[in-house]
Design an enzyme around this catalytic site. Structure first.
Site, PDB file in Angstrom:
ATOM      1  N   LEU A  74     -44.586  12.795   9.022  1.00  0.00           N
ATOM      2  CA  LEU A  74     -45.097  14.100   8.596  1.00  0.00           C
ATOM      3  C   LEU A  74     -46.173  14.007   7.518  1.00  0.00           C
ATOM      4  O   LEU A  74     -46.508  14.992   6.870  1.00  0.00           O
ATOM      5  CB  LEU A  74     -43.941  14.991   8.139  1.00  0.00           C
ATOM      6  N   CYS A  75     -46.708  12.801   7.318  1.00  0.00           N
ATOM      7  CA  CYS A  75     -47.780  12.640   6.335  1.00  0.00           C
ATOM      8  C   CYS A  75     -49.122  13.061   6.914  1.00  0.00           C
ATOM      9  O   CYS A  75     -49.392  12.837   8.086  1.00  0.00           O
ATOM     10  CB  CYS A  75     -47.892  11.170   5.916  1.00  0.00           C
ATOM     11  N   HIS A  76     -49.960  13.646   6.051  1.00  0.00           N
ATOM     12  CA  HIS A  76     -51.303  14.001   6.466  1.00  0.00           C
ATOM     13  C   HIS A  76     -52.220  12.778   6.358  1.00  0.00           C
ATOM     14  O   HIS A  76     -51.991  11.899   5.532  1.00  0.00           O
ATOM     15  CB  HIS A  76     -51.868  15.094   5.554  1.00  0.00           C
ATOM     16  N   MET A 112     -46.962   8.739  -1.161  1.00  0.00           N
ATOM     17  CA  MET A 112     -46.543   8.001   0.041  1.00  0.00           C
ATOM     18  C   MET A 112     -47.509   6.864   0.335  1.00  0.00           C
ATOM     19  O   MET A 112     -47.108   5.796   0.799  1.00  0.00           O
ATOM     20  CB  MET A 112     -46.465   8.947   1.252  1.00  0.00           C
ATOM     21  N   GLU A 113     -48.797   7.097   0.055  1.00  0.00           N
ATOM     22  CA  GLU A 113     -49.813   6.069   0.283  1.00  0.00           C
ATOM     23  C   GLU A 113     -49.578   4.885  -0.666  1.00  0.00           C
ATOM     24  O   GLU A 113     -49.644   3.723  -0.257  1.00  0.00           O
ATOM     25  CB  GLU A 113     -51.213   6.665   0.084  1.00  0.00           C
ATOM     26  N   ASP A 127     -44.592 -12.527   5.120  1.00  0.00           N
ATOM     27  CA  ASP A 127     -45.137 -13.174   6.318  1.00  0.00           C
ATOM     28  C   ASP A 127     -45.919 -14.432   5.953  1.00  0.00           C
ATOM     29  O   ASP A 127     -45.811 -15.458   6.624  1.00  0.00           O
ATOM     30  CB  ASP A 127     -46.030 -12.179   7.071  1.00  0.00           C
TER      31      ASP A 127
END
Lengths: 273, 149
Positions: A74-76, A112-113, A127
């Site tokens: 739901l992130c823009h 969120m970013e 990794d």
């Protein structure tokens, strides 16, 4: 508090940000990846088989921030104006600390970013190093600070487990941290009794005081505020829009008249129920 | 009946007391507000409710009078607790009795909306990450303004 990503039926729902005003948004997040001391040493020397670990992880974090909307449902999609990813090699705890800052002028926050950048940078570190160390552990990914937007600024407080002080229930008693402001009235003089309640009492450090009626430039609430500000600049807070006032326990405004022995209380918006 | 108290209350007992000896009441609506463990911050361990003694009772009295003026009601009890409360504890009780259900539902809703925006109570939450005073909510103001005509 409501969860903005759920609509009234509790279904997932993308928030419409078209009408939100643009403001400068910034968020910083951090986390770490713990590893064997030998792995950290190899990383520092550049001796790992996949090459320059930190440069790769930095690019991965920046790319991830830009693609957060593809990962989190739901992130823009946001035109970020800045993404930075930084690393600190902590030899004492044998881990790499990762922090990311994202910024934009826009209608929605960038936490969120920043969190995604830290997460993916940590995964990339895993990794890049997993050939020599499979026991690495990613941890403590969290938001450190965000600014801008309607919900206001947030700064994560340092871990502390101090017992909360017992706050007084009933105002009017001398609270801890109270400071004396000005002199008390003579019994013979005409006075106004002033109380500061709740958050206002704590931030001003004043619970109760008396003000001689003669000190008021005008015999009303506005005059009382002016007299208090004259005594101590901290009282300029009383003129803020969100500070409420009651005279003799009835809601009042600046023009409400004050007479001898009135009780005037200042307090923040109410939050009971 | 309006009470501001530190002690817990029993919603069932309060409702029974309101209905005691009455057979003219056709509907009773009861609302209980509870302490949540998640509000402005997660992990709320406790909250302290402060009030303004004297003005609190007067403000609640005015809200109840206004409800009685707007709807035909047969009984109202409002209890609000103060002091230190833990998650799950009841904070506030509103019981409204009337001849028909609509009045009781609406008056109960109205009393809570006005109580949250007009009665001088302040919540301070004690969370894992520190203590803070709860901020007012725009939605509460919006809810209360529904009743203004």
């Amino acid at each position: 508090m409501t969860l903005t990503h759920l609509n009234q039926r509790g279904e997932a729902n993308m928030v419409d940000v078209a009408d939100k005003p643009e403001s400068r948004r910034e968020a910083t997040a951090s986390g770490y990846i713990a590893m064997q001391p030998e792995t950290l040493a190899l990383l520092a020397e550049g001796g790992l088989p996949k090459g320059d670990v930190l440069a790769t992880a930095r690019i991965a974090g920046i790319q991830a921030a830009k693609r957060t909307h593809e990962l989190i449902p739901l992130c823009h999609a946001l035109p970020l104006s800045k993404v930075s990813v930084d690393f600190h090699l902590d030899e004492e705890s044998s881990r790499v600390e990762v922090s990311a800052t994202c910024r934009l002028n826009g209608r929605t926050g960038v936490e969120m970013e920043a969190l995604t950048a830290v997460s993916v940078a940590c995964l990339t570190l895993y990794d890049m190093c997993k050939a020599v160390d499979k026991s690495m552990e990613i941890g403590a990914i969290h938001l450190d600070a965000k600014s801008g937007g309607r919900s206001g600024d947030y700064r994560r407080e340092p871990e502390a487990s101090v017992a909360p002080p017992e706050a007084p229930i009933v105002t009017g008693e001398g609270a801890a941290g109270e400071v004396s402001v000005g002199s008390r009235c003579d019994l013979s003089a005409h006075c106004v009794r002033v109380k500061c309640l709740a958050e206002l009492r704590e931030s001003l450090g004043v619970s109760e005081l008396t003000v001689p009626l003669d000190d008021l430039p005008t015999a009303d609430v506005g005059g009382l505020k002016a007299a208090l500000i004259e005594r101590d600049a901290r009282f300029t807070r009383l003129s803020k829009r969100r500070v409420l006032c009651a005279v003799n326990q009835v809601m009042a405004v600046d023009a409400t008249p004050i007479t001898d022995d009135d009780e005037v209380a200042f307090f923040p918006p109410v939050t009971g129920g | 009946m309006i009470r501001v108290q530190q002690a817990p209350f029993d919603a069932g007992a309060e409702q029974r007391a309101l209905l005691e000896g009455r057979s003219d009441i056709g509907a009773v609506v009861s609302f209980t507000g509870l302490v949540r463990d998640f509000n402005e911050r997660p992990e709320v361990n406790a909250l302290t409710l402060e009030h303004y003694p004297g003005m609190t009772e007067a403000a609640l009295g005015e809200i109840v009078s206004e409800a009685e003026a707007r709807w035909a009601l047969q009984g109202i009890s409002v209890i609000h607790r103060v002091g230190r409360l833990a998650p799950g504890d009841p904070i506030v009780l509103v019981v409204v009795a009337s001849a028909h259900r609509r009045e009781a539902f609406e008056a109960c809703d109205f009393i809570m909306d006005y109580l949250k925006t007009r009665a001088p109570f302040w919540k301070k939450e004690h969370s894992a990450s520190g203590d803070y005073w709860v901020a007012e909510r725009e939605s509460d103001q919006r809810d209360a303004s529904r009743w203004e005509t």
